[in-house]
Design a protein around this motif. Structure first.
Motif, PDB file in Angstrom:
ATOM      1  N   UNK A   1       0.831  -1.197   0.000  1.00  0.00           N
ATOM      2  CA  UNK A   1       0.000   0.000   0.000  1.00  0.00           C
ATOM      3  C   UNK A   1       0.871   1.256   0.000  1.00  0.00           C
ATOM      4  N   UNK A   2       1.971   1.175   0.748  1.00  0.00           N
ATOM      5  CA  UNK A   2       2.705   2.402   1.026  1.00  0.00           C
ATOM      6  C   UNK A   2       4.168   2.096   1.316  1.00  0.00           C
ATOM      7  N   UNK A   3       5.058   3.040   0.950  1.00  0.00           N
ATOM      8  CA  UNK A   3       6.466   2.915   1.355  1.00  0.00           C
ATOM      9  C   UNK A   3       6.918   4.200   2.044  1.00  0.00           C
ATOM     10  N   UNK A   4       7.714   4.033   3.102  1.00  0.00           N
ATOM     11  CA  UNK A   4       8.317   5.177   3.818  1.00  0.00           C
ATOM     12  C   UNK A   4       9.810   4.958   3.730  1.00  0.00           C
ATOM     13  N   UNK A   5      10.492   5.742   2.889  1.00  0.00           N
ATOM     14  CA  UNK A   5      11.849   5.363   2.487  1.00  0.00           C
ATOM     15  C   UNK A   5      12.728   6.576   2.191  1.00  0.00           C
ATOM     16  N   UNK A   6      14.035   6.291   2.097  1.00  0.00           N
ATOM     17  CA  UNK A   6      14.979   7.307   1.637  1.00  0.00           C
ATOM     18  C   UNK A   6      15.492   6.989   0.232  1.00  0.00           C
ATOM     19  N   UNK A   7      15.544   5.710  -0.113  1.00  0.00           N
ATOM     20  CA  UNK A   7      16.208   5.323  -1.357  1.00  0.00           C
ATOM     21  C   UNK A   7      15.766   3.924  -1.741  1.00  0.00           C
ATOM     22  N   UNK A   8      15.366   3.770  -2.994  1.00  0.00           N
ATOM     23  CA  UNK A   8      15.032   2.431  -3.509  1.00  0.00           C
ATOM     24  C   UNK A   8      15.688   2.322  -4.871  1.00  0.00           C
ATOM     25  N   UNK A   9      16.859   1.721  -4.918  1.00  0.00           N
ATOM     26  CA  UNK A   9      17.609   1.530  -6.166  1.00  0.00           C
ATOM     27  C   UNK A   9      18.794   0.636  -5.826  1.00  0.00           C
TER      28      UNK A   9
ATOM     29  N   UNK B   1      20.617  14.196 -10.304  1.00  0.00           N
ATOM     30  CA  UNK B   1      20.100  14.196 -11.665  1.00  0.00           C
ATOM     31  C   UNK B   1      19.927  15.603 -12.207  1.00  0.00           C
ATOM     32  N   UNK B   2      19.766  16.573 -11.315  1.00  0.00           N
ATOM     33  CA  UNK B   2      19.406  17.922 -11.751  1.00  0.00           C
ATOM     34  C   UNK B   2      19.933  18.921 -10.718  1.00  0.00           C
ATOM     35  N   UNK B   3      20.505  20.038 -11.181  1.00  0.00           N
ATOM     36  CA  UNK B   3      21.064  21.022 -10.250  1.00  0.00           C
ATOM     37  C   UNK B   3      20.625  22.422 -10.689  1.00  0.00           C
ATOM     38  N   UNK B   4      20.469  23.338  -9.739  1.00  0.00           N
ATOM     39  CA  UNK B   4      20.150  24.718 -10.131  1.00  0.00           C
ATOM     40  C   UNK B   4      21.326  25.639  -9.815  1.00  0.00           C
ATOM     41  N   UNK B   5      21.171  26.935 -10.058  1.00  0.00           N
ATOM     42  CA  UNK B   5      22.312  27.853  -9.951  1.00  0.00           C
ATOM     43  C   UNK B   5      22.799  28.039  -8.512  1.00  0.00           C
ATOM     44  N   UNK B   6      22.000  27.626  -7.543  1.00  0.00           N
ATOM     45  CA  UNK B   6      22.418  27.733  -6.142  1.00  0.00           C
ATOM     46  C   UNK B   6      22.921  26.396  -5.576  1.00  0.00           C
TER      47      UNK B   6
ATOM     48  N   UNK C   1      18.484  17.654  -7.237  1.00  0.00           N
ATOM     49  CA  UNK C   1      17.327  16.759  -7.299  1.00  0.00           C
ATOM     50  C   UNK C   1      17.779  15.333  -7.585  1.00  0.00           C
ATOM     51  N   UNK C   2      17.404  14.393  -6.725  1.00  0.00           N
ATOM     52  CA  UNK C   2      17.624  12.975  -7.034  1.00  0.00           C
ATOM     53  C   UNK C   2      16.366  12.182  -6.675  1.00  0.00           C
ATOM     54  N   UNK C   3      15.217  12.855  -6.692  1.00  0.00           N
ATOM     55  CA  UNK C   3      13.977  12.207  -6.252  1.00  0.00           C
ATOM     56  C   UNK C   3      13.006  11.904  -7.395  1.00  0.00           C
TER      57      UNK C   3
ATOM     58  N   UNK D   1      13.016   8.635  -9.516  1.00  0.00           N
ATOM     59  CA  UNK D   1      14.440   8.415  -9.268  1.00  0.00           C
ATOM     60  C   UNK D   1      14.590   7.761  -7.881  1.00  0.00           C
ATOM     61  N   UNK D   2      15.812   7.353  -7.526  1.00  0.00           N
ATOM     62  CA  UNK D   2      15.973   6.575  -6.281  1.00  0.00           C
ATOM     63  C   UNK D   2      15.526   7.274  -5.003  1.00  0.00           C
ATOM     64  N   UNK D   3      15.666   8.616  -4.932  1.00  0.00           N
ATOM     65  CA  UNK D   3      15.384   9.307  -3.679  1.00  0.00           C
ATOM     66  C   UNK D   3      16.679   9.810  -3.054  1.00  0.00           C
ATOM     67  N   UNK D   4      16.544  10.447  -1.913  1.00  0.00           N
ATOM     68  CA  UNK D   4      17.698  11.120  -1.294  1.00  0.00           C
ATOM     69  C   UNK D   4      18.843  10.186  -0.944  1.00  0.00           C
ATOM     70  N   UNK D   5      18.508   8.980  -0.428  1.00  0.00           N
ATOM     71  CA  UNK D   5      19.564   8.236   0.246  1.00  0.00           C
ATOM     72  C   UNK D   5      20.112   9.140   1.331  1.00  0.00           C
ATOM     73  N   UNK D   6      21.422   9.195   1.461  1.00  0.00           N
ATOM     74  CA  UNK D   6      22.003  10.085   2.470  1.00  0.00           C
ATOM     75  C   UNK D   6      22.377  11.445   1.931  1.00  0.00           C
ATOM     76  N   UNK D   7      22.113  11.704   0.643  1.00  0.00           N
ATOM     77  CA  UNK D   7      22.613  12.942   0.031  1.00  0.00           C
ATOM     78  C   UNK D   7      22.084  14.196   0.729  1.00  0.00           C
ATOM     79  N   UNK D   8      20.796  14.213   1.053  1.00  0.00           N
ATOM     80  CA  UNK D   8      20.257  15.433   1.672  1.00  0.00           C
ATOM     81  C   UNK D   8      20.813  15.624   3.084  1.00  0.00           C
TER      82      UNK D   8
END
Lengths: 338, 264
Positions: free
Chosen positions: A103-111, B105-110, B114-116, B132-139
Motif C-alpha cells: 500500500x505504502x512505502x516510507x523510504x529514503x532510497x530504492x535503487x 540528476x538535476x542542479x540549479x544555480x544555487x 534533485x535525485x527524487x 528516481x531513487x530518492x535522497x539516500x544520504x545525500x540530503x
C-alpha cells in the motif's frame, strides 16, 4: 514554527508500541521454527514491515521470498535504503496484485547503486500504485532509533528546506533552547521487522558483521521480529562476547537458520553480490515499464519462487561454481585463516 | 607528465574530483564516481584523506578494491570504526565531516540538487513522470557536512532554472544566510564538477560560477549547455587534461571492471 502534513501513525503509535511489549512473552525460550511458520505467524495483512539491511547488503531476501509465496495485502514497508528485498515484494505485486500488494512505502532510497535503478519502484510509483513518503537515510534511521528508544519523536538537523519536508510528516519547529529551526521526526514502530544477520542463538541473540545498517534499531522498535541467520550457534558461543550482541533476544520472535539468506545480495564474511542475477531479475521487470505484459517477470517468479518449496530451492538453481565464486570474492574482502 | 589523449568524460570528472579533495580531511563519500575520485586522491596527493561511508565505515584504506556500494564489505575492511547509519550521520551532524561528495540528476544555480523525481511537485508527487531513487544520504550530507562537492553530468535540461524537486538543499534561494536561517549547518555547495568544467559559488550572490573549462570547451559552449545564466570568474582557466598515469590508475588499478567509470 511551521506545520507540515497532518500527523498520523502508520505502524504502531508510541503507546501501542509500548503496550505490545508489555504484553509480549519475554522469556528466553527456543524460537527456532521454519521460515514458513515464522512468516505465517508473525506477519499480517496491513502490517507496517521494517526491512533490515542497506541497499543490497544483508537484505532479508529469504524472508521476502517466503512472504511472496504466502501472499499479503496492503503492506506498508519502511526502510532507509533498500534494493532487492522490496524489489522481490514489489515484483510479486506486478505479477499478481490480488496475491500480493504493497500500500505504502516510507523510504529514503530504492535503487541499486552500481546496478542501477529499480524497475519495480519505477513501475509502481510512476503508475500511482503505491503511496510514497520520502525521507533521507538519516531521517529513517533516526525514526527507527526514536522508536527503539521509546520516544514519540527525535530532533534532527534535516530535512530542512528543499522539498522533503513537504513530502513527509516531519515538523520543523523552533528549538526551545537555541531558537533555531530544527526538524522533529515521528518515531517509526513497525508491526514487524524482517532482518538477516550473520549469527544467532536459538533465543534470538544476534551478531552482525560489517555495517550494522539500522537493524538493531528496527528490531527494537518493532512489535515483532523475524530473524534469519547465516549460522545458528550455541548460546554459550554468542554470550562469550556479550558486547558483540547487536540484537538481544527479547526483541526477537522467530529464529531461522538460512545460509545465503541475503543472496543474491552481499553478506559480510559469507558472499559478495551476484550482479548477474540482480540484472536478470531487473531485465524481467524492466520490460513492464515499457508497457509489456508480466510474462517474463511471472516466468522468473514461477521458476525461482513459486516453483520451489523453500529458499533452498532457489539456491539449488545456481551452479555450485557460482555460489563458491561469490563466497571466494567475499573471502578476499575479509581475509582470514581457515 | 604526459597528457592523456583518450580520456573519457567520466575520467576527467574523477581527476577533477580527486584534485579538489584535500589531504588529511574527512570526506563523506557518496556512491559512484565520488568513490573513484576519493581512491585516486588517496593514491596521489592525499594519502591521509579519510573517507567515511554512510552505512558506517570510517577511514578504510580501501586496499581490497573499489566498493560498489556505500555499505560494501570493501568499505569495512581495515576501517577504524564501523557501526551503522545512525552513527555515521551523527558524525556529520556533529561536524566531523569536512567535505561531502554527492551526485544527482538535476542542479540549479544555487547548487540545490534533485535525485527524487522528474515531474510536477507537489501536484504529481504520487505519480512522478520518472521516479528516481530518492535522497539516500545525500540530503543529510548536503545539510550537515561542512562543504559539498557535487557531480552532475552537464546537460541543459539538468542545469535548470527551477528544479522539479529539491532533494538536497544547497544555497537555497541564494539570499544572505539562507542556510543558517533554515536551520542547517555547514557552508553548503563548494564545487560542482560536470562533464564540461568546474564551478564554484560566488560569495555574495551564492550563484554558480565557472572557474575552469575542460579541454575542448569554452565559456560560450558551456553557457550554451546550461539552463540558467552562469557567472564567470575573472580568471577562468582551462583545467589541465588528465595525465596518462592518472587515466591508467583509474582504468587498471581503481575501477578495472568499469563499475562506475565506463570505457565508452
Amino acid at each position: 514554527m511551521e506545520n507540515n502534513a497532518e500527523m498520523y501513525w502508520t505502524g504502531l503509535s508510541p503507546d501501542e508500541a509500548r503496550e505490545a511489549l508489555v504484553n509480549k512473552d519475554k522469556s528466553m525460550r527456543d524460537k527456532r521454527m521454519s521460515l514458513k511458520e515464522a512468516v505465517d505467524k508473525f506477519i499480517k495483512d496491513g502490517d507496517n514491515v521494517g526491512v533490515g539491511g542497506f541497499v543490497n547488503i544483508r537484505q532479508p531476501i529469504a524472508i521476502t521470498h517466503e512472504m511472496v509465496r504466502h501472499g499479503f495485502k496492503d503492506l506498508t514497508l519502511s526502510w532507509q535504503s533498500a534494493g532487492l528485498g522490496p524489489d522481490y515484494l514489489a515484483g510479486a505485486m506486478m505479477v499478481d496484485d490480488s496475491h500480493f500488494s504493497i500500500k505504502r512505502v516510507e523510504i529514503a532510497y530504492w535503487a541499486h547503486e552500481s546496478f542501477g535503478l529499480s524497475p519495480m519502484f519505477r513501475y509502481l510509483a510512476e503508475r500511482g500504485k503505491i503511496e510514497l513518503e520520502d525521507w533521507s537515510n538519516y531521517n529513517m534511521s533516526a525514526r527507527f532509533k526514536a522508536g527503539s528508544m521509546g520516544l514519540p519523536f527525535i530532533p534532527t538537523r534535516g530535512p530542512m528546506a528543499g522539498d522533503i519536508p513537504s513530502s513527509c510528516r516531519t515538523k520543523i519547529m523552533d528549538c526551545p533552547f537555541t531558537g533555531r529551526p530544527i526538524a522533529l521526526l515521528p518515531a517509526s514502530n513497525p508491526d514487524v521487522a524482517i532482518i538477516h544477520v550473520n549469527a544467532a542463538d536459538k533465543y534470538g541473540n544476534c551478531i552482525i558483521r560489517g555495517t550494522d545498517c539500522t537493524c538493531a534499531e528496527i528490531a527494537m522498535a518493532s512489535a515483532r521480529t523475524i530473524i534469519t541467520c547465516e549460522q545458528l550457534v550455541s548460546h554459550e558461543l554468542i554470550t562469550s562476547s556479550p558486547k558483540e550482541v547487536g540484537i538481544p533476544f527479547p526483541a526477537v520472535d522467530a529464529v531461522v537458520e538460512v545460509p545465503y539468506g541475503a543472496y543474491p545480495g552481499l553478506c559480510r564474511r559469507h558472499y559478495y553480490f551476484n550482479g548477474d542475477h540482480i540484472r536478470e531479475l531487473h531485465a524481467a521487470a524492466a520490460v513492464m515499464c515499457k508497457g509489456e505484459p508480466a510474462d517474463k517477470l511471472k516466468a522468473y517468479y514461477d521458476k525461482y519462487i513459486f516453483g520451489v518449496e523453500s529458499f533452498e530451492g532457489f539456491l539449488e538453481q545456481f551452479p555450485l561454481s557460482k555460489l563458491l565464486a561469490d563466497q571466494k570474492a567475499e573471502a578476499y574482502n575479509c581475509e582470514r585463516l581457515a | 607528465m604526459t597528457a592523456s589523449t583518450d580520456y573519457t568524460a567520466q575520467e576527467i570528472i574523477v581527476v577533477a574530483g580527486a584534485k579538489i579533495l584535500e589531504n588529511n580531511k574527512i570526506v563523506f563519500v557518496g556512491t559512484g564516481l565520488p568513490m573513484v575520485a576519493a581512491l585516486l586522491a588517496k593514491r596521489t596527493h592525499a594519502p591521509g584523506l579519510i573517507p567515511v561511508f554512510e552505512a558506517g565505515a570510517v577511514g578504510p584504506p580501501l586496499e581490497v578494491g573499489l566498493p560498489i556500494s556505500v555499505g560494501d564489505s570493501k568499505t569495512i575492511t581495515g576501517a577504524c570504526y564501523a557501526k551503522g547509519l545512525n552513527a555515521a550521520f551523527e558524525m556529520t551532524q556533529r561536524g566531523f565531516a569536512d567535505f561531502d561528495f554527492i551526485g544527482g540528476a538535476e542542479v540549479d544555480m544555487y547548487g540545490n540538487l534533485n535525485s527524487t523525481m522528474i515531474g510536477d511537485f507537489p501536484g504529481g508527487y504520487q505519480t512522478p513522470k520518472v521516479r528516481l531513487p530518492g535522497s539516500g544520504g545525500a540530503s543529510d550530507m548536503a545539510a550537515s557536512c561542512e562543504r559539498t562537492i557535487l557531480i552532475v553530468p552537464h546537460d541543459k535540461r539538468k542545469f535548470s532554472e527551477k528544479l522539479q524537486y529539491v532533494t538536497s538543499p544547497g544555497h537555497l534561494d541564494g539570499s544572505p544566510n539562507a542556510r543558517f536561517k533554515a536551520g542547517m549547518q555547514g557552508k553548503g555547495p563548494y564545487r560542482v564538477i560536470t562533464t564540461k568544467g568546474i564551478f564554484d559559488f560566488e560569495e555574495e550572490s551564492k550563484r554558480m560560477r565557472l572557474i575552469h573549462t575542460f579541454p575542448g570547451e569554452t565559456v560560450e559552449s558551456i553557457q550554451a549547455n546550461t539552463g540558467f545564466e552562469l557567472l564567470v570568474a575573472d580568471n577562468v582557466s582551462e583545467f589541465t587534461a588528465p595525465t596518462q598515469e592518472e587515466v591508467r590508475m583509474i582504468r587498471e588499478d581503481i575501477d578495472p571492471n568499469g563499475a562506475f567509470v565506463k570505457r565508452a
